[in-house]
Motif scaffolding. Sequence first.
Motif, PDB file in Angstrom:
ATOM      1  N   GLU A  26       0.826  -1.208   0.000  1.00  0.00           N
ATOM      2  CA  GLU A  26       0.000   0.000   0.000  1.00  0.00           C
ATOM      3  C   GLU A  26       0.862   1.261   0.000  1.00  0.00           C
ATOM      4  O   GLU A  26       0.551   2.236  -0.703  1.00  0.00           O
ATOM      5  CB  GLU A  26      -0.933  -0.016   1.212  1.00  0.00           C
ATOM      6  N   ARG A  27       1.942   1.242   0.747  1.00  0.00           N
ATOM      7  CA  ARG A  27       2.845   2.402   0.757  1.00  0.00           C
ATOM      8  C   ARG A  27       3.449   2.633  -0.624  1.00  0.00           C
ATOM      9  O   ARG A  27       3.534   3.771  -1.100  1.00  0.00           O
ATOM     10  CB  ARG A  27       3.948   2.193   1.794  1.00  0.00           C
ATOM     11  N   ALA A  28       3.872   1.554  -1.269  1.00  0.00           N
ATOM     12  CA  ALA A  28       4.468   1.689  -2.592  1.00  0.00           C
ATOM     13  C   ALA A  28       3.441   2.186  -3.608  1.00  0.00           C
ATOM     14  O   ALA A  28       3.724   3.079  -4.422  1.00  0.00           O
ATOM     15  CB  ALA A  28       5.046   0.345  -3.043  1.00  0.00           C
ATOM     16  N   ALA A  29       2.228   1.627  -3.556  1.00  0.00           N
ATOM     17  CA  ALA A  29       1.197   2.027  -4.504  1.00  0.00           C
ATOM     18  C   ALA A  29       0.824   3.500  -4.339  1.00  0.00           C
ATOM     19  O   ALA A  29       0.630   4.214  -5.332  1.00  0.00           O
ATOM     20  CB  ALA A  29      -0.042   1.144  -4.335  1.00  0.00           C
ATOM     21  N   ALA A  31       2.705   5.791  -3.470  1.00  0.00           N
ATOM     22  CA  ALA A  31       3.811   6.592  -4.000  1.00  0.00           C
ATOM     23  C   ALA A  31       3.937   6.442  -5.521  1.00  0.00           C
ATOM     24  O   ALA A  31       4.853   6.999  -6.122  1.00  0.00           O
ATOM     25  CB  ALA A  31       5.122   6.170  -3.336  1.00  0.00           C
ATOM     26  N   GLY A  32       3.014   5.666  -6.134  1.00  0.00           N
ATOM     27  CA  GLY A  32       3.061   5.475  -7.580  1.00  0.00           C
ATOM     28  C   GLY A  32       4.122   4.506  -8.029  1.00  0.00           C
ATOM     29  O   GLY A  32       4.610   4.584  -9.155  1.00  0.00           O
ATOM     30  N   VAL A  33       4.494   3.556  -7.162  1.00  0.00           N
ATOM     31  CA  VAL A  33       5.555   2.604  -7.464  1.00  0.00           C
ATOM     32  C   VAL A  33       4.941   1.245  -7.782  1.00  0.00           C
ATOM     33  O   VAL A  33       4.090   0.751  -7.045  1.00  0.00           O
ATOM     34  CB  VAL A  33       6.529   2.481  -6.271  1.00  0.00           C
ATOM     35  N   HIS A  34       5.364   0.641  -8.888  1.00  0.00           N
ATOM     36  CA  HIS A  34       4.901  -0.692  -9.253  1.00  0.00           C
ATOM     37  C   HIS A  34       5.492  -1.715  -8.287  1.00  0.00           C
ATOM     38  O   HIS A  34       6.604  -1.546  -7.780  1.00  0.00           O
ATOM     39  CB  HIS A  34       5.322  -1.025 -10.682  1.00  0.00           C
ATOM     40  N   VAL A  35       4.756  -2.800  -8.045  1.00  0.00           N
ATOM     41  CA  VAL A  35       5.140  -3.756  -7.003  1.00  0.00           C
ATOM     42  C   VAL A  35       5.227  -5.177  -7.555  1.00  0.00           C
ATOM     43  O   VAL A  35       4.269  -5.684  -8.141  1.00  0.00           O
ATOM     44  CB  VAL A  35       4.135  -3.727  -5.834  1.00  0.00           C
ATOM     45  N   LEU A  36       6.386  -5.808  -7.354  1.00  0.00           N
ATOM     46  CA  LEU A  36       6.570  -7.233  -7.597  1.00  0.00           C
ATOM     47  C   LEU A  36       6.700  -7.877  -6.226  1.00  0.00           C
ATOM     48  O   LEU A  36       7.718  -7.721  -5.549  1.00  0.00           O
ATOM     49  CB  LEU A  36       7.824  -7.496  -8.442  1.00  0.00           C
ATOM     50  N   ARG A  37       5.663  -8.564  -5.803  1.00  0.00           N
ATOM     51  CA  ARG A  37       5.562  -9.067  -4.435  1.00  0.00           C
ATOM     52  C   ARG A  37       5.879 -10.550  -4.374  1.00  0.00           C
ATOM     53  O   ARG A  37       5.358 -11.345  -5.146  1.00  0.00           O
ATOM     54  CB  ARG A  37       4.142  -8.807  -3.932  1.00  0.00           C
ATOM     55  N   GLU A  38       6.750 -10.936  -3.441  1.00  0.00           N
ATOM     56  CA  GLU A  38       7.071 -12.350  -3.246  1.00  0.00           C
ATOM     57  C   GLU A  38       5.859 -13.063  -2.660  1.00  0.00           C
ATOM     58  O   GLU A  38       5.013 -12.460  -1.999  1.00  0.00           O
ATOM     59  CB  GLU A  38       8.289 -12.475  -2.316  1.00  0.00           C
ATOM     60  N   GLU A  49      -7.100  -8.819  -1.122  1.00  0.00           N
ATOM     61  CA  GLU A  49      -8.092  -7.995  -1.814  1.00  0.00           C
ATOM     62  C   GLU A  49      -7.764  -6.516  -1.684  1.00  0.00           C
ATOM     63  O   GLU A  49      -7.937  -5.742  -2.645  1.00  0.00           O
ATOM     64  CB  GLU A  49      -9.493  -8.285  -1.264  1.00  0.00           C
ATOM     65  N   ALA A  50      -7.270  -6.104  -0.518  1.00  0.00           N
ATOM     66  CA  ALA A  50      -6.900  -4.708  -0.316  1.00  0.00           C
ATOM     67  C   ALA A  50      -5.717  -4.315  -1.198  1.00  0.00           C
ATOM     68  O   ALA A  50      -5.661  -3.197  -1.743  1.00  0.00           O
ATOM     69  CB  ALA A  50      -6.564  -4.457   1.157  1.00  0.00           C
ATOM     70  N   MET A  51      -4.763  -5.223  -1.354  1.00  0.00           N
ATOM     71  CA  MET A  51      -3.592  -4.954  -2.196  1.00  0.00           C
ATOM     72  C   MET A  51      -3.991  -4.811  -3.659  1.00  0.00           C
ATOM     73  O   MET A  51      -3.500  -3.931  -4.380  1.00  0.00           O
ATOM     74  CB  MET A  51      -2.568  -6.078  -2.007  1.00  0.00           C
ATOM     75  N   ILE A  52      -4.890  -5.678  -4.110  1.00  0.00           N
ATOM     76  CA  ILE A  52      -5.376  -5.579  -5.490  1.00  0.00           C
ATOM     77  C   ILE A  52      -6.137  -4.277  -5.690  1.00  0.00           C
ATOM     78  O   ILE A  52      -5.967  -3.574  -6.700  1.00  0.00           O
ATOM     79  CB  ILE A  52      -6.286  -6.780  -5.820  1.00  0.00           C
ATOM     80  N   ARG A  53      -6.944  -3.930  -4.699  1.00  0.00           N
ATOM     81  CA  ARG A  53      -7.774  -2.725  -4.806  1.00  0.00           C
ATOM     82  C   ARG A  53      -6.933  -1.458  -4.919  1.00  0.00           C
ATOM     83  O   ARG A  53      -7.175  -0.605  -5.783  1.00  0.00           O
ATOM     84  CB  ARG A  53      -8.714  -2.654  -3.599  1.00  0.00           C
ATOM     85  N   ILE A  54      -5.920  -1.324  -4.066  1.00  0.00           N
ATOM     86  CA  ILE A  54      -5.138  -0.089  -4.104  1.00  0.00           C
ATOM     87  C   ILE A  54      -4.262  -0.021  -5.351  1.00  0.00           C
ATOM     88  O   ILE A  54      -4.012   1.057  -5.888  1.00  0.00           O
ATOM     89  CB  ILE A  54      -4.288   0.073  -2.829  1.00  0.00           C
ATOM     90  N   ALA A  55      -3.805  -1.177  -5.850  1.00  0.00           N
ATOM     91  CA  ALA A  55      -3.035  -1.178  -7.099  1.00  0.00           C
ATOM     92  C   ALA A  55      -3.905  -0.686  -8.251  1.00  0.00           C
ATOM     93  O   ALA A  55      -3.447   0.082  -9.112  1.00  0.00           O
ATOM     94  CB  ALA A  55      -2.496  -2.564  -7.386  1.00  0.00           C
ATOM     95  N   ASP A  56      -5.175  -1.119  -8.267  1.00  0.00           N
ATOM     96  CA  ASP A  56      -6.085  -0.652  -9.305  1.00  0.00           C
ATOM     97  C   ASP A  56      -6.386   0.837  -9.150  1.00  0.00           C
ATOM     98  O   ASP A  56      -6.408   1.587 -10.132  1.00  0.00           O
ATOM     99  CB  ASP A  56      -7.393  -1.452  -9.249  1.00  0.00           C
ATOM    100  N   GLU A  57      -6.609   1.264  -7.913  1.00  0.00           N
ATOM    101  CA  GLU A  57      -6.946   2.667  -7.670  1.00  0.00           C
ATOM    102  C   GLU A  57      -5.801   3.599  -8.060  1.00  0.00           C
ATOM    103  O   GLU A  57      -6.021   4.691  -8.586  1.00  0.00           O
ATOM    104  CB  GLU A  57      -7.301   2.866  -6.198  1.00  0.00           C
ATOM    105  N   ARG A  58      -4.576   3.161  -7.793  1.00  0.00           N
ATOM    106  CA  ARG A  58      -3.406   4.011  -8.055  1.00  0.00           C
ATOM    107  C   ARG A  58      -2.790   3.747  -9.432  1.00  0.00           C
ATOM    108  O   ARG A  58      -1.757   4.333  -9.767  1.00  0.00           O
ATOM    109  CB  ARG A  58      -2.356   3.783  -6.962  1.00  0.00           C
ATOM    110  N   PRO A 178       1.373 -13.761 -13.609  1.00  0.00           N
ATOM    111  CA  PRO A 178       0.441 -13.796 -12.488  1.00  0.00           C
ATOM    112  C   PRO A 178       0.206 -12.427 -11.847  1.00  0.00           C
ATOM    113  O   PRO A 178       1.159 -11.719 -11.533  1.00  0.00           O
ATOM    114  CB  PRO A 178       1.142 -14.721 -11.483  1.00  0.00           C
ATOM    115  N   SER A 179      -1.045 -12.085 -11.660  1.00  0.00           N
ATOM    116  CA  SER A 179      -1.414 -10.816 -11.043  1.00  0.00           C
ATOM    117  C   SER A 179      -1.751 -11.036  -9.574  1.00  0.00           C
ATOM    118  O   SER A 179      -1.599 -12.136  -9.036  1.00  0.00           O
ATOM    119  CB  SER A 179      -2.634 -10.234 -11.762  1.00  0.00           C
ATOM    120  N   GLY A 180      -2.250 -10.000  -8.952  1.00  0.00           N
ATOM    121  CA  GLY A 180      -2.671 -10.130  -7.563  1.00  0.00           C
ATOM    122  C   GLY A 180      -3.795 -11.135  -7.395  1.00  0.00           C
ATOM    123  O   GLY A 180      -3.924 -11.765  -6.335  1.00  0.00           O
ATOM    124  N   ARG A 181      -4.607 -11.328  -8.430  1.00  0.00           N
ATOM    125  CA  ARG A 181      -5.702 -12.290  -8.318  1.00  0.00           C
ATOM    126  C   ARG A 181      -5.178 -13.718  -8.154  1.00  0.00           C
ATOM    127  O   ARG A 181      -5.807 -14.535  -7.481  1.00  0.00           O
ATOM    128  CB  ARG A 181      -6.618 -12.214  -9.544  1.00  0.00           C
TER     129      ARG A 181
END
Length: 239
Positions: A26-29, A31-38, A49-58, A178-181
Motif C-alpha cells: 500500500e505504501r508503494a502504490a 507513491a506510484g511505485v509498481h510492485v513485484l511481491r514475493e 483484496e486490499a492490495m489488489i484494490r489499491i493497485a487498481d486505484e493508483r 500472475p497478477s494479484g488475483r
Amino acid sequence: MPRGPSVSLTRGGDQWPNTRHRAFTERAARAGVHVLREKPMATSVEDCEAMIRIADERHVKLMIAYRLHFDDVGATDEEQDPRFKGVDATAFALMRFSQGRIAQFGIGHAASAVSSYRVVGEKGDLLVESAFGYEKERKHVLTLEGKTEERVFATHDQFAPELLYFSKCVLEDQEPGPSGREGLADVRVITAMLESARTGRPVKLEAFPMKRRPSLDQLIVRPAASPPAPVNAPAPAQG
C-alpha cells in the motif's frame, strides 16, 4: 498515474514478515511505485483484496512472484525444530475439483527434501522430479499407453525471466499474469485448508474465474547464473 517505471522488488529472504506485505504494498502504490511481491501474497484474503484494490486505484502494476510461470517445465504434525515454534512441520491436503478431478499434496520442512509432482490421467501419467527448485536439472518422465519417455531440462536462471516480464508489463502498460488475483486465489485455498484442519470438515470455495492462465507464450529462457565471488567477506551460511 505512477511517476515513471519505478518498481518495488521484494524477493526471497524478505526483511519483513508476510504479515507486512499489505502495508508495504500500500505504501508503494500510494507513491506510484509498481510492485513485484514475493509469495505468499499475504496471510489473509482481506489483505490480498486490499492490495489488489489499491493497485487498481493508483494505476500501478502488482505482480506476484510465481517464477515457474516463465519456465518449461488437512492433517498436521507437531514441529520439533525450535526455529519454527508454533508452525506445523507437515501438512497434507486433498482438493476436489469439478468433473471428478482430485489433487492431493503434502509439504513440510521436517521431511526429506523432495521436490516432485505427478499428474495421473486416463491414458498415462507425468512425473516431474526436482520440479520446484532452480539449482538442479529437472526431469520429466512421461508414460503414455505403456510407453515411457524421459526428458531432462537444463538448469537456467528463473529469476531473470520474471524480472524481464514484469519490466515489460510496466513499460508497455500490460496487466501482469500472475497478477494479484493469482496470489489471492492461493491464499483463499490456504485459508480454507486451515479452516478444514481446525474444524475437521471439508470447506467449499465458490468459483474464482481467472482472466488468464500460464501458457508457453510466457516462456523466457536465460542461462544459469554463477554464484558471485564474496568480496572481502565469507560466503553466507547455508541452511
